[in-house]
Structures are given as structure tokens and as C-alpha cells.
Design a protein around this motif. Structure first.
Motif, PDB file in Angstrom:
ATOM      1  N   SER A  48      -0.764  75.971  -9.480  1.00 23.57           N
ATOM      2  CA  SER A  48      -1.016  76.333 -10.740  1.00 23.57           C
ATOM      3  C   SER A  48       0.293  74.311 -11.573  1.00 23.57           C
ATOM      4  N   ALA A  49       1.068  74.175 -10.917  1.00 25.04           N
ATOM      5  CA  ALA A  49       1.546  73.383 -11.889  1.00 25.04           C
ATOM      6  C   ALA A  49       0.819  71.973 -12.101  1.00 25.04           C
ATOM      7  N   LEU A  50      -0.407  71.483 -10.722  1.00 22.12           N
ATOM      8  CA  LEU A  50      -1.211  70.599 -11.004  1.00 22.12           C
ATOM      9  C   LEU A  50      -2.421  70.539 -12.723  1.00 22.12           C
ATOM     10  N   ILE A  58       7.732  60.041 -10.498  1.00 22.51           N
ATOM     11  CA  ILE A  58       9.534  60.690 -10.433  1.00 22.51           C
ATOM     12  C   ILE A  58       9.947  61.514 -11.648  1.00 22.51           C
ATOM     13  N   GLU A  59       9.723  60.994 -13.007  1.00 27.03           N
ATOM     14  CA  GLU A  59       8.948  61.867 -13.896  1.00 27.03           C
ATOM     15  C   GLU A  59       8.360  63.271 -13.328  1.00 27.03           C
ATOM     16  N   VAL A  60       7.485  62.878 -13.047  1.00 32.45           N
ATOM     17  CA  VAL A  60       6.909  64.178 -12.590  1.00 32.45           C
ATOM     18  C   VAL A  60       6.883  65.200 -12.121  1.00 32.45           C
ATOM     19  N   VAL A  90      -4.215  69.967  -2.822  1.00 30.61           N
ATOM     20  CA  VAL A  90      -4.840  69.291  -3.877  1.00 30.61           C
ATOM     21  C   VAL A  90      -4.548  68.225  -5.147  1.00 30.61           C
ATOM     22  N   PRO A  91      -3.588  68.837  -5.245  1.00 23.82           N
ATOM     23  CA  PRO A  91      -2.513  67.533  -6.070  1.00 23.82           C
ATOM     24  C   PRO A  91      -2.139  67.115  -5.366  1.00 23.82           C
ATOM     25  N   LEU A  98      -2.250  68.355 -15.528  1.00 26.05           N
ATOM     26  CA  LEU A  98      -2.948  67.763 -15.811  1.00 26.05           C
ATOM     27  C   LEU A  98      -3.347  68.171 -17.483  1.00 26.05           C
ATOM     28  N   GLN A  99      -2.463  69.138 -18.745  1.00 24.13           N
ATOM     29  CA  GLN A  99      -2.898  68.810 -20.044  1.00 24.13           C
ATOM     30  C   GLN A  99      -1.670  68.163 -20.537  1.00 24.13           C
ATOM     31  N   ASP A 100      -0.618  67.573 -19.497  1.00 24.26           N
ATOM     32  CA  ASP A 100       0.301  67.117 -20.163  1.00 24.26           C
ATOM     33  C   ASP A 100       0.203  65.555 -20.569  1.00 24.26           C
TER      34      ASP A 100
END
Length: 153
Positions: free
Chosen positions: A36-38, A23-25, A95-96, A42-44
Motif C-alpha cells: 500500500s505504501a508503494l 532517504i526522503e522516500v 515487490v517494493p 507511485l502517485q507522489d
């Protein structure tokens, strides 16, 4: 008097945590998580515990498997390569869904189940578990072999 936690208590706690993280994601990166959001996700490190890069290569996959994380070194902190079947290079919008399913294994290791992966991915994408499972099965079916290889449901 101290209460003893059972394995079932631990499983329920992990399941609730996994859903809350999904839910946070969704809140941070949704409602539509695209390529782009994915990449930002992945950096978070608050959401993805260890460094992770996506590589479109079937070499690290089992037959019929759409994606799988592999450690880059002896320690999880060394990061992971998320192998994604090259068929999906031309379907970056899908892909996400594939990667979110596998992020549970990266974040929680052997403690995570296919149910946890479905719960997390569905919550992150704002879908029901049934909708997410059906989406994964449709994507998995593109690899041939019939039958959904995305986990138990």
C-alpha cells in the motif's frame, strides 16, 4: 574564474542526489514500505517523476529480469508500465524492493547506473547497500538461471 565540472563530478552529484531521494522516500513512506505504501509512492510526483502502474506480466521482461519500466507513449509524461515478474504476485511484500530498484531508471533515465539503483533502494528501505543487494539477489534467484541479474555490485 568559473570551475569546469567533469563527468566524475556529475556522477558524484547524481549519486548524492539519488541517496538523498531514497532517504526522503524512507522518511515519507517507511520504515516498512509495503504494497500500500508503494502504491502511494507511485502517485507522489515529488518522488516518482512520471505516472507509473505495476503490471504483473513477464512479457516485457528479459530472461531472469524481475522488473522493468516501459514507457506508455512517446513522451515520459504519458507514463510508464512497471512490468514485474508474475512470480512475485504472491509476494507483494517483496515487490517494493524490486520496484524501488527500477524507479531510478524511470526518474533519471540513461544517466542512472545500477550503483544508483542500489543506493536509492537501500536508502528508501533503510538498509545498507550490501543488505539490499543480497535481498535483490535472493529474489532474482527465484527466477532461476543462477547468478544475480539485478545489476553490478
Amino acid at each position: 574564474m568559473a570551475q569546469t565540472l567533469t563527468a566524475d563530478d556529475a556522477r558524484q552529484s547524481l549519486s548524492a542526489h539519488v541517496e538523498a531521494k531514497g532517504i526522503e522516500v524512507f522518511t515519507l513512506y517507511g520504515p516498512q514500505i509495503g504494497w500500500s505504501a508503494l502504491q502511494r509512492l507511485l502517485q507522489d510526483r515529488t518522488q516518482v517523476r512520471y505516472p507509473c502502474e505495476i503490471v504483473f506480466d513477464a512479457a516485457g521482461l528479459q530472461p531472469g529480469e524481475f522488473a522493468h519500466p516501459e514507457p506508455k507513449g512517446a513522451n515520459p509524461e504519458d507514463g510508464f508500465t512497471m512490468f514485474v515478474h508474475p512470480l512475485f504476485m504472491t509476494q507483494l511484500d517483496q515487490v517494493p524492493a524490486l520496484v524501488l530498484y527500477q524507479l531510478v531508471a524511470l526518474n533519471y533515465g540513461v544517466f542512472a547506473s545500477s550503483d544508483d539503483a542500489e543506493t536509492f533502494g537501500a536508502a528508501a528501505l533503510g538498509l545498507t547497500r550490501d543488505e539490499y543487494y543480497d535481498q535483490l539477489c535472493d529474489l532474482s534467484d527465484q527466477l532461476g538461471g543462477g547468478g544475480c541479474s539485478c545489476g553490478g555490485h
